[in-house]
Design an enzyme around this catalytic site. Sequence first.
Site, PDB file in Angstrom:
ATOM      1  CB  CYS A 194      -0.827  -0.009   1.170  1.00  0.00           C
ATOM      2  SG  CYS A 194      -1.982   1.511   1.306  1.00  0.00           S
ATOM      3  CG  HIS A 237      -7.381   2.667   1.222  1.00  0.00           C
ATOM      4  ND1 HIS A 237      -6.683   2.925   2.273  1.00  0.00           N
ATOM      5  CD2 HIS A 237      -6.574   1.959   0.380  1.00  0.00           C
ATOM      6  CE1 HIS A 237      -5.353   2.450   2.087  1.00  0.00           C
ATOM      7  NE2 HIS A 237      -5.510   1.817   0.683  1.00  0.00           N
ATOM      8  CG  HIS A 243      -5.748  -2.288  -1.390  1.00  0.00           C
ATOM      9  ND1 HIS A 243      -4.769  -3.051  -0.689  1.00  0.00           N
ATOM     10  CD2 HIS A 243      -5.269  -1.188  -1.372  1.00  0.00           C
ATOM     11  CE1 HIS A 243      -3.761  -2.170  -0.360  1.00  0.00           C
ATOM     12  NE2 HIS A 243      -4.372  -1.155  -0.473  1.00  0.00           N
ATOM     13  CD  GLU A 244      -7.339   1.487  -4.077  1.00  0.00           C
ATOM     14  OE1 GLU A 244      -7.432   2.416  -3.356  1.00  0.00           O
ATOM     15  OE2 GLU A 244      -6.036   0.887  -4.232  1.00  0.00           O
TER      16      GLU A 244
END
Length: 306
Positions: A237, A283, A279-280
């Site tokens: 990341c 966030h 993954h995003e």
Amino acid sequence: MRLTPDKKLHSREHLLADDLSRMLGEERRFAAYLGIAKRYYESDLRGLVRRVLEKQDLPQEARGKYFFAALRDKPQRPESRRHTPKPKKKKRKKRRVRMQKNHKTLPIIKVPQKVLRSVATDVPVTHIREPDIQDLIAAMKITLANTPDGVGLAAPQVGQSLRLFIVSEEAEEIDRSTADIERRFRRRALAGQVPESGMPPNKSNIGSGTRPWKYYVFINPVVKNKARGKALDAEGCLSVPGKFGHVKRCEKITVESLDEHGKKFLRGSANFFARVVQHELDHLDGTLFIDKAEEIIEVSPEEPRK
């Protein structure tokens, strides 16, 4: 002349036009008589009507035509000749989206900043085409383009707690290249031509070309479907430099989202692209990959070349 004028006849010209049209038996042509009442002198008009009515041999239906034909010789009032231009209508300016060409690379927010641990808020649909959101998207694209190791970037990573992220086309290229390499590896394995390592090349070296990538924009994304099958793979990341970890993710995922123009779309993805999307998405919920990693590997940053 009418002694008790109609309430609708609110000016001297209206009264004159009403009298002329009635005297000549053409009440239905009131608008035409109102036009000449505004352009010619009242004394000339009334005198002409009297002469028309005195002609006994003139049929009733021809009086109006004779009256209008005789007006050509009459002088017009000076104020009626003035051309009064119509007021120009103010054109409603269309609000154009301001797209600056000189966007700068945004600084990447790193742990332990609070914005990385906050749940991002939705972007109002009516604000998507506003300059601030469009500028943010453009700046995020430039930032990701100038980050060689990045394939995805979320708004919280640049200090904006909004449910917005972008994914580089490079993630698709990695999937295509990986699939092609694996097919070649299987063919060579069947032919007895297996590399010394016994494994296909690492996909971390794939898709590192220099050609410009396009970027997919996801605004207010919602997960619609996930595959049951999961795969374990390494992740890193930009906001957690120097660390990598093995994270188990769904192999396939379907997301409903809005694009940078505010249009809704549904996208299904698999393999590496699906991993980047998940993954995003983490966030946007204040979750980092180190929270899910089964094993974290710390890598010391390279020393700058002298």
